[in-house]
Scaffold this motif. Structure first.
Motif, PDB file in Angstrom:
ATOM      1  N   PRO A 138       7.322  -5.779   4.610  1.00  0.00           N
ATOM      2  CA  PRO A 138       6.732  -4.754   3.543  1.00  0.00           C
ATOM      3  C   PRO A 138       5.868  -3.480   4.299  1.00  0.00           C
ATOM      4  O   PRO A 138       5.195  -3.864   5.111  1.00  0.00           O
ATOM      5  N   GLN A 139       6.385  -2.422   3.822  1.00  0.00           N
ATOM      6  CA  GLN A 139       5.677  -1.176   4.386  1.00  0.00           C
ATOM      7  C   GLN A 139       4.596  -0.536   3.377  1.00  0.00           C
ATOM      8  O   GLN A 139       4.808  -0.549   2.375  1.00  0.00           O
ATOM      9  N   ILE A 140       3.311  -0.737   3.742  1.00  0.00           N
ATOM     10  CA  ILE A 140       2.169  -0.114   2.863  1.00  0.00           C
ATOM     11  C   ILE A 140       1.990   1.059   3.191  1.00  0.00           C
ATOM     12  O   ILE A 140       1.645   1.728   4.413  1.00  0.00           O
ATOM     13  N   SER A 141       1.948   2.110   2.302  1.00  0.00           N
ATOM     14  CA  SER A 141       1.438   3.661   2.537  1.00  0.00           C
ATOM     15  C   SER A 141      -0.126   3.613   2.317  1.00  0.00           C
ATOM     16  O   SER A 141      -0.537   3.122   1.214  1.00  0.00           O
ATOM     17  N   VAL A 142      -0.521   4.140   3.473  1.00  0.00           N
ATOM     18  CA  VAL A 142      -2.115   4.114   3.706  1.00  0.00           C
ATOM     19  C   VAL A 142      -2.743   5.616   3.296  1.00  0.00           C
ATOM     20  O   VAL A 142      -2.311   6.636   4.104  1.00  0.00           O
ATOM     21  N   SER A 143      -3.359   5.758   2.283  1.00  0.00           N
ATOM     22  CA  SER A 143      -3.995   6.885   2.006  1.00  0.00           C
ATOM     23  C   SER A 143      -5.502   6.998   1.699  1.00  0.00           C
ATOM     24  O   SER A 143      -6.165   7.933   1.595  1.00  0.00           O
TER      25      SER A 143
ATOM     26  N   TYR B 172      15.386  -8.203   9.782  1.00  0.00           N
ATOM     27  CA  TYR B 172      14.337  -7.995   9.062  1.00  0.00           C
ATOM     28  C   TYR B 172      14.923  -6.713   8.110  1.00  0.00           C
ATOM     29  O   TYR B 172      15.561  -6.004   8.620  1.00  0.00           O
ATOM     30  N   LEU B 173      14.397  -6.912   6.747  1.00  0.00           N
ATOM     31  CA  LEU B 173      14.404  -5.679   5.863  1.00  0.00           C
ATOM     32  C   LEU B 173      13.134  -5.104   5.697  1.00  0.00           C
ATOM     33  O   LEU B 173      12.031  -5.746   5.492  1.00  0.00           O
ATOM     34  N   GLN B 174      12.938  -3.933   5.965  1.00  0.00           N
ATOM     35  CA  GLN B 174      11.583  -3.188   5.671  1.00  0.00           C
ATOM     36  C   GLN B 174      11.780  -2.330   4.407  1.00  0.00           C
ATOM     37  O   GLN B 174      12.600  -1.648   4.220  1.00  0.00           O
TER      38      GLN B 174
ATOM     39  N   ILE C 113       3.795  -3.293   7.565  1.00  0.00           N
ATOM     40  CA  ILE C 113       3.723  -2.233   8.338  1.00  0.00           C
ATOM     41  C   ILE C 113       2.902  -1.287   7.760  1.00  0.00           C
ATOM     42  O   ILE C 113       3.165  -1.000   6.525  1.00  0.00           O
ATOM     43  N   LEU C 114       1.683  -0.776   8.234  1.00  0.00           N
ATOM     44  CA  LEU C 114       0.907   0.074   7.714  1.00  0.00           C
ATOM     45  C   LEU C 114       1.176   1.533   8.313  1.00  0.00           C
ATOM     46  O   LEU C 114       0.966   1.835   9.408  1.00  0.00           O
ATOM     47  N   ASP C 115       1.776   2.352   7.270  1.00  0.00           N
ATOM     48  CA  ASP C 115       2.089   3.646   7.480  1.00  0.00           C
ATOM     49  C   ASP C 115       1.560   4.716   6.985  1.00  0.00           C
ATOM     50  O   ASP C 115       0.727   4.478   5.649  1.00  0.00           O
ATOM     51  N   SER C 116       1.630   6.220   7.199  1.00  0.00           N
ATOM     52  CA  SER C 116       0.794   7.330   6.699  1.00  0.00           C
ATOM     53  C   SER C 116       1.628   7.266   5.309  1.00  0.00           C
ATOM     54  O   SER C 116       2.805   7.042   5.155  1.00  0.00           O
TER      55      SER C 116
ATOM     56  N   ILE D 298      -1.092  -9.932  -1.771  1.00  0.00           N
ATOM     57  CA  ILE D 298      -0.048 -10.278  -2.488  1.00  0.00           C
ATOM     58  C   ILE D 298       1.266 -10.267  -1.337  1.00  0.00           C
ATOM     59  O   ILE D 298       2.279 -10.988  -1.678  1.00  0.00           O
ATOM     60  N   TRP D 299       0.967  -9.625  -0.273  1.00  0.00           N
ATOM     61  CA  TRP D 299       1.926  -9.753   0.868  1.00  0.00           C
ATOM     62  C   TRP D 299       1.541 -10.816   1.983  1.00  0.00           C
ATOM     63  O   TRP D 299       2.443 -10.969   2.855  1.00  0.00           O
TER      64      TRP D 299
END
Length: 199
Positions: free
Chosen positions: A120-125, A93-95, A143-146, A135-136
């Motif tokens: 896909p990594q989504i930055s959650v703020s 996989y590609l992140q 991946i839901l990340d800070s 869209i994804w």
């Protein structure tokens, strides 16, 4: 919230360990039943590896039957494509970060090039909804990340879990998870998996 629903008896979240830099950690992951191992190729990350190290670690991971994730950030898309086409490197996989300006938000072309091997990594703020993630929705789990202004994950900081409490699509929860907090996160959110930094 998801916490109102009891966990099914067969529920087992996937476990991804990211930021791996040595073979000993890979061997520990294999013994522990980790599902995915991640290598960070963003040079500004404290857990990054260069391409030579990544290639050597990927060879070890392949021998251990571990699925591999390569994280790219601020890498020209042509270089990412060259990596995808390099048959000498094993990967699964590609992140890629949704806020990466190098990608120019051209996710249709990216998905076409990578296929079902995209995380896909989504930055959650702030609080997000399913609509924010439409869209994804043709990719593998998100991946839901800070959010961190300088790092591509692995910052050690978390975000308020209620920001993603309504999300039902498959995702891996990331962002400052520790052995002490991960069980609470799983119980509250019931994510598809968790993404924890090594070290």
């Amino acid at each position: 919230m998801k916490s109102d629903t009891p966990l099914p008896n067969d529920y087992r979240p996937l476990v991804k360990i990211c930021g791996i830099q040595d073979k000993q950690t890979l061997e520990a992951c294999q013994l522990s039943g980790v599902d995915l191992v991640g290598f960070n190729l963003y040079s500004k990350s404290p857990r990054s590896v260069d391409h030579k190290q990544a290639k050597e670690l990927a060879s070890t991971a392949k021998d251990l039957n571990l699925q591999m994730v390569f994280l790219f950030y601020e890498t020209p898309w042509a270089d990412v494509q060259a990596f995808v086409q390099d048959t000498s490197v094993s990967w699964d996989y590609l992140q890629l970060l949704e806020r990466d300006k190098e990608l120019q938000n051209d996710w249709d072309s990216i998905r076409s090039a990578v296929g079902k091997k995209l995380l896909p990594q989504i930055s959650v703020s702030k609080p997000i909804s399913e609509r924010d993630l439409d869209i994804w929705n043709n990719s593998e789990p998100l991946i839901l990340d800070s959010y961190h202004p300088l790092l591509a994950g692995g910052s050690g900081s978390s975000f308020p879990w209620e920001f993603v409490s309504t999300i039902q699509c498959p995702y891996l929860l990331a962002g400052g998870l520790t052995p002490e907090s991960v069980s609470s996160a799983i119980s509250l959110l019931k994510p598809t998996g968790v993404d924890v930094a090594s070290g």
